[in-house]
Design a protein around this motif. Sequence first.
Motif, PDB file in Angstrom:
ATOM      1  N   ALA A  75       0.776  -1.380   0.194  1.00  3.30           N
ATOM      2  CA  ALA A  75      -0.010  -0.006  -0.347  1.00  3.30           C
ATOM      3  C   ALA A  75       1.038   1.299   0.052  1.00  3.30           C
ATOM      4  N   PRO A  76       2.002   1.682   0.698  1.00  7.14           N
ATOM      5  CA  PRO A  76       3.036   2.667   0.764  1.00  7.14           C
ATOM      6  C   PRO A  76       3.686   2.976  -1.046  1.00  7.14           C
ATOM      7  N   ILE A  77       3.674   1.520  -1.248  1.00 12.68           N
ATOM      8  CA  ILE A  77       4.495   1.680  -2.307  1.00 12.68           C
ATOM      9  C   ILE A  77       3.653   1.694  -3.783  1.00 12.68           C
ATOM     10  N   GLU A  78       2.288   1.466  -3.259  1.00 14.76           N
ATOM     11  CA  GLU A  78       1.535   2.035  -4.625  1.00 14.76           C
ATOM     12  C   GLU A  78       1.406   3.904  -4.212  1.00 14.76           C
ATOM     13  N   ALA A  79       0.749   4.130  -3.101  1.00 16.79           N
ATOM     14  CA  ALA A  79       0.521   4.954  -3.520  1.00 16.79           C
ATOM     15  C   ALA A  79       2.429   6.343  -3.283  1.00 16.79           C
ATOM     16  N   LEU A  80       3.714   5.822  -3.077  1.00 13.50           N
ATOM     17  CA  LEU A  80       4.078   6.897  -3.621  1.00 13.50           C
ATOM     18  C   LEU A  80       4.175   6.730  -5.000  1.00 13.50           C
ATOM     19  N   ASP A  81       4.133   5.435  -5.612  1.00 18.59           N
ATOM     20  CA  ASP A  81       4.500   5.486  -7.104  1.00 18.59           C
ATOM     21  C   ASP A  81       3.238   6.205  -8.008  1.00 18.59           C
ATOM     22  N   ALA A  82       2.136   5.844  -7.335  1.00 20.73           N
ATOM     23  CA  ALA A  82       1.120   7.376  -7.734  1.00 20.73           C
ATOM     24  C   ALA A  82       1.100   8.849  -7.707  1.00 20.73           C
ATOM     25  N   GLU A  83       2.393   9.463  -7.051  1.00 23.06           N
ATOM     26  CA  GLU A  83       2.143  10.386  -6.568  1.00 23.06           C
ATOM     27  C   GLU A  83       3.987  10.856  -7.844  1.00 23.06           C
ATOM     28  N   ARG A  84       4.065  12.278  -8.227  1.00 18.25           N
ATOM     29  CA  ARG A  84       4.827  12.418  -8.806  1.00 18.25           C
ATOM     30  C   ARG A  84       6.124  13.570  -7.759  1.00 18.25           C
ATOM     31  N   LEU A  85       7.015  12.012  -7.578  1.00 19.38           N
ATOM     32  CA  LEU A  85       7.838  13.006  -7.152  1.00 19.38           C
ATOM     33  C   LEU A  85       8.470  12.869  -8.115  1.00 19.38           C
ATOM     34  N   PRO A  86       9.839  14.369  -7.950  1.00 19.83           N
ATOM     35  CA  PRO A  86      10.778  15.222  -8.308  1.00 19.83           C
ATOM     36  C   PRO A  86      12.156  13.821  -7.920  1.00 19.83           C
ATOM     37  N   TYR A  87      12.216  13.861  -9.118  1.00 20.68           N
ATOM     38  CA  TYR A  87      13.947  13.231  -9.013  1.00 20.68           C
ATOM     39  C   TYR A  87      14.934  14.672  -9.048  1.00 20.68           C
ATOM     40  N   LEU A  88      15.612  14.077  -7.916  1.00 13.62           N
ATOM     41  CA  LEU A  88      16.663  15.760  -8.469  1.00 13.62           C
ATOM     42  C   LEU A  88      17.833  15.107  -8.441  1.00 13.62           C
ATOM     43  N   ASP A  89      18.050  15.319  -9.314  1.00 11.69           N
ATOM     44  CA  ASP A  89      19.675  14.579 -10.712  1.00 11.69           C
ATOM     45  C   ASP A  89      20.766  15.931 -10.179  1.00 11.69           C
ATOM     46  N   SER A  90      19.995  17.258 -10.134  1.00 10.10           N
ATOM     47  CA  SER A  90      20.958  18.288 -10.024  1.00 10.10           C
ATOM     48  C   SER A  90      20.880  19.136  -9.451  1.00 10.10           C
ATOM     49  N   PRO A  91      20.484  19.411  -8.054  1.00 13.94           N
ATOM     50  CA  PRO A  91      19.829  20.804  -7.027  1.00 13.94           C
ATOM     51  C   PRO A  91      20.237  22.384  -7.843  1.00 13.94           C
ATOM     52  N   GLN A  92      21.360  22.647  -8.472  1.00  8.91           N
ATOM     53  CA  GLN A  92      21.931  23.430  -8.923  1.00  8.91           C
ATOM     54  C   GLN A  92      21.121  23.433 -10.451  1.00  8.91           C
ATOM     55  N   ARG A  93      20.972  22.399 -11.041  1.00 10.64           N
ATOM     56  CA  ARG A  93      19.714  22.348 -12.140  1.00 10.64           C
ATOM     57  C   ARG A  93      18.330  23.593 -11.382  1.00 10.64           C
ATOM     58  N   VAL A  94      18.010  22.824 -10.774  1.00 11.38           N
ATOM     59  CA  VAL A  94      16.430  23.033  -9.723  1.00 11.38           C
ATOM     60  C   VAL A  94      16.947  24.395 -10.002  1.00 11.38           C
ATOM     61  N   LEU A  95      17.883  24.555  -9.303  1.00 14.62           N
ATOM     62  CA  LEU A  95      17.689  26.263  -9.041  1.00 14.62           C
ATOM     63  C   LEU A  95      18.021  26.948 -10.287  1.00 14.62           C
ATOM     64  N   GLN A  96      18.871  26.165 -11.095  1.00 16.10           N
ATOM     65  CA  GLN A  96      19.060  27.903 -12.155  1.00 16.10           C
ATOM     66  C   GLN A  96      17.465  27.854 -13.054  1.00 16.10           C
ATOM     67  N   ARG A  97      16.511  26.709 -13.088  1.00 16.47           N
ATOM     68  CA  ARG A  97      15.717  26.127 -14.216  1.00 16.47           C
ATOM     69  C   ARG A  97      14.508  27.926 -12.980  1.00 16.47           C
ATOM     70  N   LEU A  98      14.337  28.072 -11.158  1.00  9.72           N
ATOM     71  CA  LEU A  98      13.951  28.982 -10.688  1.00  9.72           C
ATOM     72  C   LEU A  98      14.392  30.192 -10.950  1.00  9.72           C
ATOM     73  N   THR A  99      15.434  30.299 -11.361  1.00 11.03           N
ATOM     74  CA  THR A  99      15.904  32.031 -11.853  1.00 11.03           C
ATOM     75  C   THR A  99      15.498  32.317 -12.925  1.00 11.03           C
ATOM     76  N   ASP A 100      15.634  30.843 -13.670  1.00  7.64           N
ATOM     77  CA  ASP A 100      15.435  31.023 -15.107  1.00  7.64           C
ATOM     78  C   ASP A 100      13.598  31.917 -15.397  1.00  7.64           C
ATOM     79  N   GLY A 101      12.718  31.317 -14.216  1.00  6.83           N
ATOM     80  CA  GLY A 101      11.462  31.399 -14.632  1.00  6.83           C
ATOM     81  C   GLY A 101      10.349  30.247 -15.231  1.00  6.83           C
ATOM     82  N   HIS A 102      11.151  29.716 -15.263  1.00  2.00           N
ATOM     83  CA  HIS A 102      10.378  27.897 -15.445  1.00  2.00           C
ATOM     84  C   HIS A 102       8.931  27.928 -14.445  1.00  2.00           C
ATOM     85  N   ASP A 103       8.045  27.203 -15.516  1.00  2.00           N
ATOM     86  CA  ASP A 103       7.119  27.019 -14.366  1.00  2.00           C
ATOM     87  C   ASP A 103       7.027  25.265 -13.441  1.00  2.00           C
TER      88      ASP A 103
END
Length: 178
Positions: free
Chosen positions: A68-96
Amino acid sequence: METLLHEAAHALAHVRGVKDTSSGYRYHNKRFVRLAVELGLSAPAEPAPTIGWSHCPITDATTERYRAPIEALDAERLPYLDSPQRVLQRLTDGHDDPVGPYDGSDDLGDGEDGLGVDGFPGSLTTGPASSTGGRGRSGARFGVCCGCTPPRRLQVTPATWERGSIGCGACGQDFAPA
């Protein structure tokens, strides 16, 4: 779930006072394996270079137990952050969607985009080499820390500090002067 159980094995080692790693917490020893197996993971056939007995895959029985918890986790859209720097850059660039698909256009890591090699504004690795030793930094710096336990610490320039708050991705709180 496998990662959660892996980290739970480390927590169990801490609570029980068991030294389950060495080499700066990288090498996982057989004491770690015993705790991981206790929590429903399986022992690897042999240790891997550098990380030791770290990869303990989840067993079929444990997968069934936590269905049940595995199915609940699978059902959610969880981000995979391969690069926190990339997330920061995308926020800085104004990506939704800062954790959306990476299009390869960010060119991070070389410091030419105004961010340091570690991807954060005002990092100690940005800026032109100074005449004070050629270490690639100049000017006064002061320490700031966040609300983590123990707190994470950074050195920032006054100019960086004046640009606005600096948030910690781990605890969610803004850094404050140390």
